[in-house]
Every structure is written in C-alpha cells, then in structure tokens.
Design a protein around this motif. Structure first.
Motif, mmCIF file in Angstrom:
data_model
loop_
_atom_site.group_PDB
_atom_site.id
_atom_site.type_symbol
_atom_site.label_atom_id
_atom_site.label_comp_id
_atom_site.label_asym_id
_atom_site.label_seq_id
_atom_site.Cartn_x
_atom_site.Cartn_y
_atom_site.Cartn_z
ATOM 1 N N TRP A 9 7.765 -26.128 20.216
ATOM 2 C CA TRP A 9 7.765 -25.119 19.160
ATOM 3 C C TRP A 9 9.175 -24.672 18.798
ATOM 4 C CZ3 TRP A 9 3.636 -23.883 16.276
ATOM 5 C CH2 TRP A 9 2.377 -24.195 16.768
ATOM 6 N N SER A 10 10.189 -25.183 19.517
ATOM 7 C CA SER A 10 11.553 -24.728 19.249
ATOM 8 C C SER A 10 12.218 -25.500 18.120
ATOM 9 C CB SER A 10 12.431 -24.876 20.496
ATOM 10 O OG SER A 10 11.732 -24.471 21.642
ATOM 11 N N LEU A 12 10.620 -27.691 15.026
ATOM 12 C CA LEU A 12 9.581 -28.389 14.275
ATOM 13 C C LEU A 12 10.245 -28.989 13.046
ATOM 14 C CD1 LEU A 12 6.844 -25.646 14.591
ATOM 15 C CD2 LEU A 12 6.764 -27.914 15.611
ATOM 16 N N ALA A 58 7.053 -15.950 12.459
ATOM 17 C CA ALA A 58 5.784 -15.687 11.752
ATOM 18 C C ALA A 58 4.889 -16.918 11.629
ATOM 19 C CB ALA A 58 6.086 -15.142 10.360
ATOM 20 N N GLY A 59 5.452 -18.122 11.782
ATOM 21 C CA GLY A 59 4.632 -19.333 11.656
ATOM 22 C C GLY A 59 4.032 -19.437 10.265
ATOM 23 N N ASP A 62 -0.222 -15.700 9.698
ATOM 24 C CA ASP A 62 -1.524 -15.047 9.872
ATOM 25 C C ASP A 62 -1.393 -13.531 9.937
ATOM 26 O OD1 ASP A 62 -3.896 -16.870 10.187
ATOM 27 O OD2 ASP A 62 -2.356 -17.894 11.337
ATOM 28 N N LEU A 80 9.768 -14.136 9.231
ATOM 29 C CA LEU A 80 10.945 -14.922 9.621
ATOM 30 C C LEU A 80 10.547 -16.001 10.607
ATOM 31 C CD1 LEU A 80 14.487 -13.905 10.423
ATOM 32 C CD2 LEU A 80 13.176 -14.906 12.310
ATOM 33 N N ASP A 81 11.064 -17.212 10.396
ATOM 34 C CA ASP A 81 10.746 -18.308 11.322
ATOM 35 C C ASP A 81 11.863 -19.343 11.260
ATOM 36 O OD1 ASP A 81 7.859 -19.119 12.741
ATOM 37 O OD2 ASP A 81 9.225 -20.815 12.435
ATOM 38 N N LEU A 82 12.001 -20.086 12.365
ATOM 39 C CA LEU A 82 12.984 -21.182 12.413
ATOM 40 C C LEU A 82 12.542 -22.361 11.564
ATOM 41 C CD1 LEU A 82 14.145 -22.120 16.048
ATOM 42 C CD2 LEU A 82 15.559 -21.313 14.144
ATOM 43 N N GLY A 108 15.178 -18.335 9.778
ATOM 44 C CA GLY A 108 16.186 -17.723 10.647
ATOM 45 C C GLY A 108 15.760 -17.743 12.093
ATOM 46 N N ASP A 109 16.678 -17.278 12.941
ATOM 47 C CA ASP A 109 16.472 -17.298 14.386
ATOM 48 C C ASP A 109 16.136 -15.889 14.873
ATOM 49 O OD1 ASP A 109 16.832 -17.401 17.242
ATOM 50 O OD2 ASP A 109 18.004 -19.226 16.955
ATOM 51 N N ALA A 110 15.110 -15.805 15.710
ATOM 52 C CA ALA A 110 14.699 -14.516 16.282
ATOM 53 C C ALA A 110 15.858 -13.829 16.998
ATOM 54 C CB ALA A 110 13.557 -14.757 17.278
ATOM 55 N N ARG A 111 16.839 -14.631 17.434
ATOM 56 C CA ARG A 111 17.925 -14.063 18.235
ATOM 57 C C ARG A 111 19.118 -13.628 17.392
ATOM 58 N NH1 ARG A 111 17.345 -19.295 21.840
ATOM 59 N NH2 ARG A 111 17.170 -20.037 19.710
ATOM 60 N N ARG A 126 4.459 -12.450 17.815
ATOM 61 C CA ARG A 126 3.321 -12.985 18.587
ATOM 62 C C ARG A 126 3.545 -14.450 18.909
ATOM 63 N NH1 ARG A 126 -2.841 -14.287 16.553
ATOM 64 N NH2 ARG A 126 -1.676 -15.596 15.106
ATOM 65 N N TRP A 127 3.404 -14.805 20.190
ATOM 66 C CA TRP A 127 3.426 -16.182 20.666
ATOM 67 C C TRP A 127 4.758 -16.878 20.373
ATOM 68 C CZ3 TRP A 127 -1.802 -17.982 18.082
ATOM 69 C CH2 TRP A 127 -2.870 -17.249 18.619
ATOM 70 N N VAL A 128 5.848 -16.143 20.473
ATOM 71 C CA VAL A 128 7.174 -16.704 20.192
ATOM 72 C C VAL A 128 8.072 -16.624 21.423
ATOM 73 C CG1 VAL A 128 9.248 -16.515 18.751
ATOM 74 C CG2 VAL A 128 6.992 -16.052 17.757
HETATM 75 C C1 LIG Z 1 3.029 -20.627 18.513
HETATM 76 S S1 LIG Z 1 3.832 -20.339 17.028
HETATM 77 C C2 LIG Z 1 3.319 -18.673 16.641
HETATM 78 C C3 LIG Z 1 3.393 -18.354 15.167
HETATM 79 C C4 LIG Z 1 2.945 -16.949 14.762
HETATM 80 N N1 LIG Z 1 3.755 -15.933 15.398
HETATM 81 C C5 LIG Z 1 1.493 -16.704 15.063
HETATM 82 O O1 LIG Z 1 1.217 -15.851 15.896
HETATM 83 O O2 LIG Z 1 0.642 -17.362 14.461
HETATM 84 C C6 LIG Z 1 5.519 -20.118 17.505
HETATM 85 C C7 LIG Z 1 6.433 -19.867 16.309
HETATM 86 O O3 LIG Z 1 7.731 -19.496 16.764
HETATM 87 C C8 LIG Z 1 8.685 -20.105 15.927
HETATM 88 N N2 LIG Z 1 9.957 -20.114 16.650
HETATM 89 C C9 LIG Z 1 10.284 -20.791 17.779
HETATM 90 N N3 LIG Z 1 11.548 -20.498 18.152
HETATM 91 C C10 LIG Z 1 12.019 -19.592 17.249
HETATM 92 C C11 LIG Z 1 13.254 -18.880 17.086
HETATM 93 N N4 LIG Z 1 14.278 -19.061 17.942
HETATM 94 N N5 LIG Z 1 13.393 -18.040 16.041
HETATM 95 C C12 LIG Z 1 12.381 -17.861 15.153
HETATM 96 N N6 LIG Z 1 11.192 -18.507 15.252
HETATM 97 C C13 LIG Z 1 11.001 -19.358 16.285
HETATM 98 C C14 LIG Z 1 8.085 -21.478 15.657
HETATM 99 O O4 LIG Z 1 8.663 -22.111 14.547
HETATM 100 C C15 LIG Z 1 6.616 -21.093 15.441
HETATM 101 O O5 LIG Z 1 6.367 -20.723 14.115
#
Ligand SMILES: C[S@@+](CC[C@H](N)C(=O)[O-])C[C@H]1O[C@@H](n2cnc3c(N)ncnc32)[C@H](O)[C@@H]1O
Length: 276
Positions: A9-10, A12, A58-59, A62, A80-82, A108-111, A126-128
């Motif tokens: 997931w890091s 895609l 955000a993926g 949802d 925001l998402d990578l 963008g990057d969460a960090r 969620r789930w990130v």
């Molecule tokens: C399992 S999915 C969850 C997506 C969404 N949060 C949800 O709950 O449906 C993980 C998400 O984290 C994103 N992701 C992974 N590393 C990231 C980062 N460093 N910064 C931002 N997004 C990131 C992925 O691209 C993916 O969209």
C-alpha cells in the motif's frame, strides 16, 4: 512488525496495482460490518456544517464522501493520498454523489501535509498508519494542522485479532501470522492510544469495534490471504484443505470470522490563558 519500511500500500504505481486496490477497498467497505463501523466513526468525529477536515490516506474516499455530506453546505473535506490513481476514483465518486464542491483532492504524503498550522477543524485517518514505518510523523502532522480544541480520529485494525472457524487451527495461525507480517505494522490498532498520547493529544477516547461475519461477506478477503500465506511458505496442500473446510462451513451457515479495529480520538490541547 515486518522488517521492511514499506508494503504494497506504500507505492501503488502500476494501473494493475491501482485496479486491485480499488477492488479490495470496495469489497471491504461494502461488508455489513464495515458499513456499521463507518457509521460509528462518522458519529464519533461528527464534523459540523461549515467545518474543514483532512482525510489522510483517503484512498477511494469512502469516508471523505460521508464527511462531505456532513460539512455541507459550505465546509471542506481535503482528501489526501499518495496514490493519484485512487484519488481519481475518489474524485469521480464525489462528482457522481454530488459532493464535488465539498471535496478537494491532494496527492501528498501523510508525513508532510500541505496545510498551514492550526487551520483545520479535524483530521481523520483510517487504515493508513499500519503501512508507515514512522506513523508518529503522520500523527504529528495531523496535530500540527488541526486547530487547538480540534479533534483527530485514527482507525486501525489489529490483524492479530483475526479469528476464523472452522479449519485446522495450526494453519489458521500461520495465515494470521502471514497477514500480520505482510503489513509494516499489522498490530498498529493496539498501539494507537500510545501513539496519540505521545503526540500530546488530550482527552483520548478509545473505541474497539469488532467485526463479526457469519454470512460470508469477508470470504473474498480471506481467499486473498491464501496467496499471502503461500508467499510466506505455508504448504499449499494444507491451505487447500483449510479453504475447502471454510467454504463448506460458509455454505452451511456455520462459518465465523472476526477481528477488532480501534478508533482512537484525541483533542489538540486548547489554548490557555489570554492572548495578546
Ligand atoms: C488500506 S488503504 C485505506 C484507504 C482509506 N483510508 C480507507 O479507509 O478506505 C491505505 C491508503 O493509504 C495510502 N497511503 C499509504 N502510504 C501513504 C502515505 N505515506 N501518505 C499518504 N497516503 C498513504 C494508500 O495509497 C492507500 O490509499
């Protein structure tokens, strides 16, 4: 915790990886248990009309879509998402669901969030964090961009809590281990309270939500774990027998799957004293 600094997931990047991720997220979030969990997160964060928030990682959006309806008519959800491919999908959904005016997309990057200090009412993720080697950086960023008194809600599964019946318990254990090891930190759910507390957030509220499926909603997820187990070296023949017993039980209504995820909320400390 796996030794690598990233998981699938890091990064895609290929169209196939994006298509697979979209399908997986759609499957998971369409389950009855996940629909209930998402309603719970909405109730807990409860953004108000006119407020602004960021959905970090955000993926396909949802939760962003649901938040967008809550902050209408004039609030803003920053999704925001990578992965640009996932955000394209979120943008399309926002148009289809009539909330495009409320949703801004950011690659963008969460960090390293592209927002000024103290500018948003809330942050959600969620789930990130389970996919990050340094989740504390993402939490610190959420704290930076949320205003004093604003709230942050992080949701993570603890994949070590996955229980499945029937099936050879030894094989079940090996599958659970392979799935935990597959993530950068498959046990991140149980670590959220410490993570948010260390970031200086206050008034923590910890809500464990256990998903239970006996109707087969999570079977395709479980099937996808077979490949993960094979890659981890679990013998294919034993896995095949295990999977047959699961399918038989699902057909007879005697299948069980459960796992726990945690929603942890913290508040950015309000300003105290008088300001000049
Ligand atoms: C399992 S999915 C969850 C997506 C969404 N949060 C949800 O709950 O449906 C993980 C998400 O984290 C994103 N992701 C992974 N590393 C990231 C980062 N460093 N910064 C931002 N997004 C990131 C992925 O691209 C993916 O969209």
């Amino acid at each position: 915790m796996n030794d690598s600094r990233s998981d699938r997931w890091s990064s895609l990047e290929s169209p196939q990886a994006v298509a697979d991720a979209v399908q997986r997220l759609r499957q998971m979030t369409s389950t009855r248990s996940e629909q209930q969990a998402m309603a719970r997160w909405l109730d807990i964060l409860a953004p108000q009309p006119g407020q602004s928030l960021v959905d970090v990682g955000a993926g396909i959006g949802d939760m962003s879509m649901a938040f967008a309806r809550q902050v209408a008519p004039d609030g803003t959800v920053h999704a925001l998402d990578l992965a640009p491919g996932l955000l394209d999908c979120a943008g399309q959904r926002a148009r289809e669901e009539g909330v495009a005016e409320r949703v801004r997309l950011h690659v963008g990057d969460a960090r390293d969030l592209p927002f000024r200090d103290d500018g948003l009412d809330h942050a959600f993720c969620r789930w990130v964090l389970l996919h990050l080697p340094d989740p504390e950086r993402a939490v610190a960023e959420m704290r930076r961009v949320v205003m004093p008194g604003g709230r942050i809600l992080c949701v993570e599964v603890d994949w070590a809590t996955l229980h499945v019946e029937p099936g050879d318990p030894e094989i079940t254990q090996q599958i659970v281990k392979a799935n935990v090891d597959r993530q950068v930190d498959g046990r991140s759910g149980r670590k959220l309270p410490a993570l948010l507390r260390s970031a200086g957030l206050e008034r923590l509220s910890i809500v464990p939500v256990t998903a239970r499926d006996h109707q087969g909603d999570w079977l395709s997820f479980l099937e996808s774990r077979l490949e993960v187990a094979i890659e981890a070296g679990v013998p294919e023949k034993a896995l095949f027998r295990w999977w047959q017993s699961i399918q038989t039980a699902a057909g007879q209504g005697t299948f069980h799957l459960s796992f726990t995820q945690y929603g942890v909320t913290g508040m950015v400390p309000p300003l105290t004293g008088t300001r000049p």
